[in-house]
Enzyme design. Structure first.
Site, mmCIF file in Angstrom:
data_model
loop_
_atom_site.group_PDB
_atom_site.id
_atom_site.type_symbol
_atom_site.label_atom_id
_atom_site.label_comp_id
_atom_site.label_asym_id
_atom_site.label_seq_id
_atom_site.Cartn_x
_atom_site.Cartn_y
_atom_site.Cartn_z
ATOM 1 N N GLY A 1 0.837 -1.192 0.000
ATOM 2 C CA GLY A 1 0.000 0.000 0.000
ATOM 3 C C GLY A 1 0.871 1.240 0.000
ATOM 4 O O GLY A 1 2.032 1.213 -0.392
ATOM 5 N N CYS A 2 0.308 2.313 0.480
ATOM 6 C CA CYS A 2 1.025 3.584 0.528
ATOM 7 C C CYS A 2 2.243 3.470 1.441
ATOM 8 O O CYS A 2 2.142 2.981 2.567
ATOM 9 C CB CYS A 2 0.089 4.669 1.035
ATOM 10 N N PHE A 3 3.382 3.951 0.967
ATOM 11 C CA PHE A 3 4.599 3.837 1.780
ATOM 12 C C PHE A 3 4.546 4.677 3.042
ATOM 13 O O PHE A 3 5.286 4.423 3.987
ATOM 14 C CB PHE A 3 5.879 4.081 0.988
ATOM 15 N N TRP A 4 3.673 5.653 3.114
ATOM 16 C CA TRP A 4 3.565 6.455 4.327
ATOM 17 C C TRP A 4 3.170 5.592 5.524
ATOM 18 O O TRP A 4 3.638 5.805 6.635
ATOM 19 C CB TRP A 4 2.541 7.565 4.174
#
Length: 173
Positions: free
Chosen positions: A9-12
């Protein structure tokens, strides 16, 4: 020190979780798994580069075992969702693990097998050799800590951090 490259998913979100794990000395958000020679955030978001948003997690196995790092990975994302995590949709958000040698591949496969039992089957996490890794732009590094009031962080990353914190309390800062 040991390094794993993981996409989920989003690396954040991955960055936010792993920066709170004891023994993790660095988390570098970036892009890998694609063909474009110079990916950047705008290009990767189009879903046409083949790259996934990923993190390079650098950790000390004397503090946190490799299996724990990998079990955290399978806890913080839903590895049954193909090319997405929640509302983040596209191949850039796929669940993937990128290995550097056969020993790492075997470790990743064992973790996927454990996760398959935990999730009741249906794991779609890709395990592939690590190609070139491109660091993401500076503003993506440690994004959660730099943007605590950002909506995505509060509604998507915080629940993931809390879920991991509850399950892996002894390993959390």
């Amino acid at each position: 020190m040991t390094e794993f490259v993981l996409a989920g998913g989003c690396f954040w979100c991955l960055d936010a979780v792993y920066r709170n794990v004891k023994g993790v000395s660095d988390v570098i958000s970036g892009y890998t798994g694609g063909e474009h020679p110079k990916p950047d955030y705008e290009l990767v978001c189009t879903g046409t580069t083949g790259h996934a948003e990923a993190v390079r997690v650098v950790f000390d196995e004397n503090v946190v075992p490799a299996d724990v790092i990998l079990d955290i990975f399978f806890t913080l994302q839903d590895p049954r969702q193909l090319n997405r995590q929640g509302n983040d949709v596209g191949t850039q958000y796929r669940s993937a693990m990128y290995y550097t040698d056969e020993a790492q591949r075997e470790l990743f496969e064992a973790a996927r097998d454990r996760a398959d039992e935990l999730w009741g089957g249906g794991i779609v996490t890709e395990i592939a050799p690590l190609g070139q890794y491109f660091d993401a732009e500076d503003y993506h590094q440690d994004f959660f800590a730099k943007n605590p009031g950002q909506g995505y962080c509060n509604f998507v990353a915080v629940p993931k951090v809390n879920k991991v914190r509850a399950k892996f309390t002894p390993y959390m800062l």
